[in-house]
Scaffold this motif. Sequence first.
Motif, PDB file in Angstrom:
ATOM      1  N   THR A   1       0.815  -1.218   0.000  1.00  9.95           N
ATOM      2  CA  THR A   1       0.000   0.000   0.000  1.00  9.95           C
ATOM      3  C   THR A   1       0.845   1.263   0.000  1.00  9.95           C
ATOM      4  OG1 THR A   1      -0.124  -0.062   2.423  1.00  9.95           O
ATOM      5  CG2 THR A   1      -1.888  -1.151   1.203  1.00  9.95           C
ATOM      6  N   ARG A   2       2.064   1.179   0.548  1.00  4.26           N
ATOM      7  CA  ARG A   2       2.978   2.313   0.529  1.00  4.26           C
ATOM      8  C   ARG A   2       4.400   1.779   0.437  1.00  4.26           C
ATOM      9  NH1 ARG A   2       3.322   4.820   5.291  1.00  4.26           N
ATOM     10  NH2 ARG A   2       1.848   3.524   6.463  1.00  4.26           N
ATOM     11  N   ILE A   3       5.200   2.429  -0.385  1.00  5.84           N
ATOM     12  CA  ILE A   3       6.605   2.071  -0.482  1.00  5.84           C
ATOM     13  C   ILE A   3       7.361   3.306  -0.960  1.00  5.84           C
ATOM     14  CG2 ILE A   3       6.401   1.198  -2.848  1.00  5.84           C
ATOM     15  CD1 ILE A   3       8.494  -0.955  -2.053  1.00  5.84           C
ATOM     16  N   GLY A   4       8.505   3.556  -0.385  1.00  2.37           N
ATOM     17  CA  GLY A   4       9.244   4.761  -0.763  1.00  2.37           C
ATOM     18  C   GLY A   4      10.518   4.910   0.027  1.00  2.37           C
ATOM     19  N   LEU A   5      11.156   6.064  -0.120  1.00  3.59           N
ATOM     20  CA  LEU A   5      12.459   6.329   0.495  1.00  3.59           C
ATOM     21  C   LEU A   5      12.422   7.450   1.521  1.00  3.59           C
ATOM     22  CD1 LEU A   5      14.664   6.135  -2.741  1.00  3.59           C
ATOM     23  CD2 LEU A   5      14.188   4.312  -1.091  1.00  3.59           C
TER      24      LEU A   5
ATOM     25  N   HIS B   1      11.075   2.272   3.178  1.00  3.99           N
ATOM     26  CA  HIS B   1      10.020   1.569   3.905  1.00  3.99           C
ATOM     27  C   HIS B   1       9.088   0.860   2.935  1.00  3.99           C
ATOM     28  CE1 HIS B   1       8.296   5.494   2.823  1.00  3.99           C
ATOM     29  NE2 HIS B   1       7.153   4.827   2.693  1.00  3.99           N
ATOM     30  N   VAL B   2       8.403  -0.161   3.439  1.00  5.30           N
ATOM     31  CA  VAL B   2       7.356  -0.842   2.685  1.00  5.30           C
ATOM     32  C   VAL B   2       6.245  -1.196   3.658  1.00  5.30           C
ATOM     33  CG1 VAL B   2       8.565  -3.066   2.930  1.00  5.30           C
ATOM     34  CG2 VAL B   2       6.792  -2.797   1.207  1.00  5.30           C
ATOM     35  N   VAL B   3       5.023  -0.867   3.265  1.00 10.68           N
ATOM     36  CA  VAL B   3       3.836  -1.105   4.085  1.00 10.68           C
ATOM     37  C   VAL B   3       2.835  -1.859   3.230  1.00 10.68           C
ATOM     38  CG1 VAL B   3       1.981  -0.032   5.432  1.00 10.68           C
ATOM     39  CG2 VAL B   3       4.266   1.001   5.395  1.00 10.68           C
ATOM     40  N   ALA B   4       2.133  -2.825   3.834  1.00  8.94           N
ATOM     41  CA  ALA B   4       1.264  -3.682   3.038  1.00  8.94           C
ATOM     42  C   ALA B   4       0.018  -4.084   3.803  1.00  8.94           C
ATOM     43  CB  ALA B   4       2.022  -4.931   2.584  1.00  8.94           C
ATOM     44  N   GLU B   5      -0.960  -4.524   3.045  1.00 14.83           N
ATOM     45  CA  GLU B   5      -2.140  -5.194   3.577  1.00 14.83           C
ATOM     46  C   GLU B   5      -1.945  -6.680   3.319  1.00 14.83           C
ATOM     47  OE1 GLU B   5      -6.791  -5.268   2.358  1.00 14.83           O
ATOM     48  OE2 GLU B   5      -5.946  -3.315   2.922  1.00 14.83           O
ATOM     49  N   VAL B   6      -2.049  -7.489   4.380  1.00 16.58           N
ATOM     50  CA  VAL B   6      -1.650  -8.893   4.306  1.00 16.58           C
ATOM     51  C   VAL B   6      -2.817  -9.788   4.698  1.00 16.58           C
ATOM     52  CG1 VAL B   6       0.054 -10.604   5.044  1.00 16.58           C
ATOM     53  CG2 VAL B   6       0.678  -8.177   4.986  1.00 16.58           C
TER      54      VAL B   6
ATOM     55  N   ALA C   1      -9.306 -18.554   5.849  1.00 12.09           N
ATOM     56  CA  ALA C   1      -8.703 -17.338   6.395  1.00 12.09           C
ATOM     57  C   ALA C   1      -8.286 -17.537   7.846  1.00 12.09           C
ATOM     58  CB  ALA C   1      -9.685 -16.173   6.286  1.00 12.09           C
ATOM     59  N   VAL C   2      -7.080 -17.077   8.150  1.00  9.20           N
ATOM     60  CA  VAL C   2      -6.558 -17.114   9.510  1.00  9.20           C
ATOM     61  C   VAL C   2      -6.495 -15.715  10.107  1.00  9.20           C
ATOM     62  CG1 VAL C   2      -4.508 -17.609  10.907  1.00  9.20           C
ATOM     63  CG2 VAL C   2      -5.239 -19.218   9.121  1.00  9.20           C
ATOM     64  N   ALA C   3      -6.001 -14.756   9.338  1.00 10.04           N
ATOM     65  CA  ALA C   3      -5.856 -13.397   9.872  1.00 10.04           C
ATOM     66  C   ALA C   3      -5.787 -12.412   8.715  1.00 10.04           C
ATOM     67  CB  ALA C   3      -4.612 -13.281  10.745  1.00 10.04           C
ATOM     68  N   HIS C   4      -6.051 -11.157   9.043  1.00 11.13           N
ATOM     69  CA  HIS C   4      -5.952 -10.054   8.078  1.00 11.13           C
ATOM     70  C   HIS C   4      -5.197  -8.926   8.776  1.00 11.13           C
ATOM     71  CE1 HIS C   4      -7.668  -7.968   4.435  1.00 11.13           C
ATOM     72  NE2 HIS C   4      -7.167  -6.964   5.127  1.00 11.13           N
ATOM     73  N   VAL C   5      -4.129  -8.443   8.120  1.00 10.59           N
ATOM     74  CA  VAL C   5      -3.288  -7.408   8.722  1.00 10.59           C
ATOM     75  C   VAL C   5      -3.291  -6.191   7.811  1.00 10.59           C
ATOM     76  CG1 VAL C   5      -1.035  -6.886   9.723  1.00 10.59           C
ATOM     77  CG2 VAL C   5      -1.816  -9.261   9.588  1.00 10.59           C
ATOM     78  N   ARG C   6      -3.545  -5.040   8.406  1.00 10.36           N
ATOM     79  CA  ARG C   6      -3.505  -3.779   7.662  1.00 10.36           C
ATOM     80  C   ARG C   6      -2.404  -2.880   8.205  1.00 10.36           C
ATOM     81  NH1 ARG C   6     -10.050  -2.648   7.302  1.00 10.36           N
ATOM     82  NH2 ARG C   6     -10.454  -4.069   5.566  1.00 10.36           N
ATOM     83  N   GLU C   7      -1.754  -2.195   7.285  1.00 10.36           N
ATOM     84  CA  GLU C   7      -0.684  -1.249   7.630  1.00 10.36           C
ATOM     85  C   GLU C   7       0.463  -1.927   8.366  1.00 10.36           C
ATOM     86  OE1 GLU C   7      -0.569   2.293   6.712  1.00 10.36           O
ATOM     87  OE2 GLU C   7      -1.878   1.198   5.342  1.00 10.36           O
TER      88      GLU C   7
END
Length: 778
Positions: free
Chosen positions: A347-351, A356-361, A369-375
């Motif tokens: 969802t976000r990646i940059g310098l 940094h790298v940020v994701a929805e997992v 489904a076991v889990a959902h992770v945001r940010e």
Amino acid sequence: MDELGFDGPSPRHRWWPEEGIGTRVTTATSPPTLPTRSDAEDVTGLVDLICSGHRITLQAHQALQTWLLRRTTRAAGPADGPAADTGWNRWAHPAGAGHRTAAADGATDVDPADVDPETAVLSAGVRALQQSHGAPPPGPRRASLTWHQEFPFDGTGPDALTATCTGADSFAVWSRGRLVVEAHGTTGPMPAPSETARPNDSWRPPARAVRHRVDRVGLDLLAAGRLADVFGPEHGAGSSGETTGQVGTGGYRLLAEVAVSGPGAGRFGLGHLVATAAPGAVEGPVGWAELLPLVWQALRVHALHDGLHLCLPRPYFHPVTDAPTRISVADTGRAAVGPLRLEADVTRIGLVPRPHVVAEVRISDEEGAVAHVREAGVALREAPGTDLVPGKAAGAVRRSPGGESAFAHELHMAHAADGDLTIVYGPAALTSAERVRPRLPRGGMLMLDRLLSAPDARGGYPVGSTHLTEYDVPEDPWYLRDNGGTLPWLFYLESALQASAFVGAALGASLEHPGEDFTVRNLEGHARLLHPVDLRGRTVRQHTTLLSHTPMPGAVLQRYGYELVVDGEVFHRGETVHGFFTRPVLDQQQGLDGGRRVPPWLESAATPPPGARQLDAGSGAPVGHGRLALLAGATCTLVPEGGRHGLGCLLATRPVESDDWYFSRHFLHDPVMPGSCGVEMLCQAVKFFLLHTRSVSEEALRALAPMPGVPLRWTYRGQILPHHAQTQAEVHLREVQRDGTGLTVVADGSVWCDGLRIYEVDSLAFRTSPRRTTKEAA
């Protein structure tokens, strides 16, 4: 350009003194039983027997190699004494905080050397929570976790951690009086996935990976710091031969395999990741605290794949701070069935402020489904005490694809566009308290990556000095795609003019007039395309020469000559002028006609010229797509045999929208339409004319490209800002030729803003081939 009064140098401020690598290795706990064969079997049986023995020997060698690689990732144990490094090692290997990891044969063991510091911190918080309230009851649970600081580097270890329970499902962990992390939990079902986002192609990784799938052996190589062996030579060490610092510390033992897709992939267009957890990575009932380290390790692999580590000296990973990670677990009472599978959309990646790298997992097993992770996010930070200012960092951190040391690199360009200018120009940049200073464009408009040549140590503005910069063209650049498959003038102009503007700023112009708003604008220039080149996936070098420097009250004017080069071949050459202006001087711009309002040709006649017809820019085939649909919403007036040369004229009128895409990218705190977009508007007006006079077919329109050898000239004496109401672009065809080799069109044009003519462009020349013209043209 002589009337601008360029005299010579005037010293001012100086700048600063294969899919998958390796194979899965299994370790046999005892020699396998070899098959027995009767004497009646033919010689083939003997061959099979020998091959089986040989295969077992190879497996043993592979297992030994894997074991040796693992040892390289671990700090010295107590028997060997403390590691000769910073306090990081004590955080990376906290005593008593080991977790179960997968051995090569699929068994599990407890190895404190594989524990990341964030895992140790989480473990302390979970223990405090369980001591106060016991194990959580089964069922769906949700939690929010926020890291408030990176891990300390003062030599303190886990004995300095203090964990407190702050509620029935909440805890906080402190270190020497500083809040490190806090978590707040609650009950409730998993939320629905986020809505599909519009793709974003503004991210360009600092390095291009040659492999995108990493198996167990490759993960061990990453943990050993051997990134080039996994992702390719662009991911390797600096000139001193050092490895990549602490990026491998803690290992990747929770993972069995990771597959990474870079820019353009995923729901947000920033990247996608699929990972499989190692056997035994999470034992027993699945809780959120056991899942997050697995997510962090997977995101670290994504960060290394994209080369985020290359912009920092001796970097180390840590969770993203001051942004809550939200995780929902379907049922904390059940154990995972089969291997866990992670699927992440970046969802976000940059310098900026640091890589940094940020994701929805989404995490699942064989039952769903076991889990959902945001940010969920990881970031990289340089070694403590490191100076990031170009020329000050210890050792050569970044190299170009050709192997040359970079003086300033992607991190500096990102901050020059969107971040802290002291990282780019040194502490002297703090002399300005104003927000508006010379910047590079942002996002996908940024077309500059590295400065290879160091500025003159004597400082000043040495006329005649040449500076070498680079830009890595993506494999599928947005401006090529949005222009129907041909490179637009916008690319040629931006890739050249950004380099010259940065060179001028780096030589000292960025530090002029401290305490005032101070910005940069291109004023004029001329350029010639020597021959077309396929630049996809290649590195363009900009050779910029400072031709003159003139300080003026409230402004600095600089003239440059430049060449664009790929693989040693010059394909574009030009000359341009940049002005660095204080706000009062910039506001005195009066347009091209001395402040007089000279209307477009089509509006100056008392009556409409014969044959004039009005069309909507949306009619027929589009002349630009996506961000290059610069005539979108315009009303076009077309005169087939009108204009100053009698060969045709078109006037396009469109409203200025405050949310037009280029305002947010050009520049930070100083939104203005790029002059290159004005040039491209005129190019599209020419294409629109040709299409609607049936001079070219829709197929030929897509192949219409700038014509080599014809010099383009431009002059800018005004700007288009978000508060303006209307812009107009008028083109006059002055040459139309059809011959046996194709169709040639040359036009001149101007751009108006709220009735004031501000841009003038001469010799917009295009060429197509005979097989793509209409039957009439052929």
